[in-house]
Design a protein around this motif. Structure first.
Motif, PDB file in Angstrom:
ATOM      1  N   ARG A 179     -37.237  14.849  30.157  1.00  0.00           N
ATOM      2  CA  ARG A 179     -36.786  16.178  30.513  1.00  0.00           C
ATOM      3  C   ARG A 179     -37.150  17.198  29.451  1.00  0.00           C
ATOM      4  NH1 ARG A 179     -30.766  15.244  31.622  1.00  0.00           N
ATOM      5  NH2 ARG A 179     -31.122  13.330  30.496  1.00  0.00           N
ATOM      6  N   CYS A 191     -35.681  19.451  23.275  1.00  0.00           N
ATOM      7  CA  CYS A 191     -34.484  20.267  23.288  1.00  0.00           C
ATOM      8  C   CYS A 191     -34.564  21.259  22.143  1.00  0.00           C
ATOM      9  CB  CYS A 191     -33.247  19.409  23.095  1.00  0.00           C
ATOM     10  SG  CYS A 191     -33.064  18.170  24.370  1.00  0.00           S
ATOM     11  N   GLN A 221     -31.982  13.297  26.888  1.00  0.00           N
ATOM     12  CA  GLN A 221     -32.826  14.303  27.539  1.00  0.00           C
ATOM     13  C   GLN A 221     -34.283  14.132  27.124  1.00  0.00           C
ATOM     14  OE1 GLN A 221     -31.367  18.311  27.295  1.00  0.00           O
ATOM     15  NE2 GLN A 221     -33.302  19.193  27.923  1.00  0.00           N
TER      16      GLN A 221
END
Length: 91
Positions: A85, A88, A80
């Motif tokens: 993206r 996290c 990720q």
């Protein structure tokens, strides 16, 4: 690319971290705890082990187990982070 993971590894149970941390060797010396070559990672592990031995922190596990846990967390969310993206956050 380097990944960074932040993991709560224990609890501070008394004051005095500063002077104790200063007792952990820096400057490229190999670890007195396990003979590993000096790095930020080995210094951190040595510092945590020393703080635990001095009764300043209570760790959730031994430092080598904590390192493996951190690696697993990083690997779990690496794709990720690496594909853009975003960071996290796991609570």
């Amino acid at each position: 690319m380097s990944l960074i993971v932040l993991v709560k590894v224990g609890n501070v149970i008394r004051n005095g971290i500063g002077p104790v941390i200063q007792q952990v060797p820096t400057g490229g010396n190999i670890s007195r705890r396990n003979g590993e070559a000096f790095s930020c990672r080995t210094w951190t592990k040595d510092a945590l082990a020393h703080l635990s031995a001095m009764g300043i922190v209570v760790l959730k596990a031994d430092v080598d187990t904590l390192q493996e846990m951190a690696k697993r967390y990083g690997a779990r969310y690496a794709a990720q982070a690496e594909t853009g993206r975003g960071a996290c956050v796991v609570n």
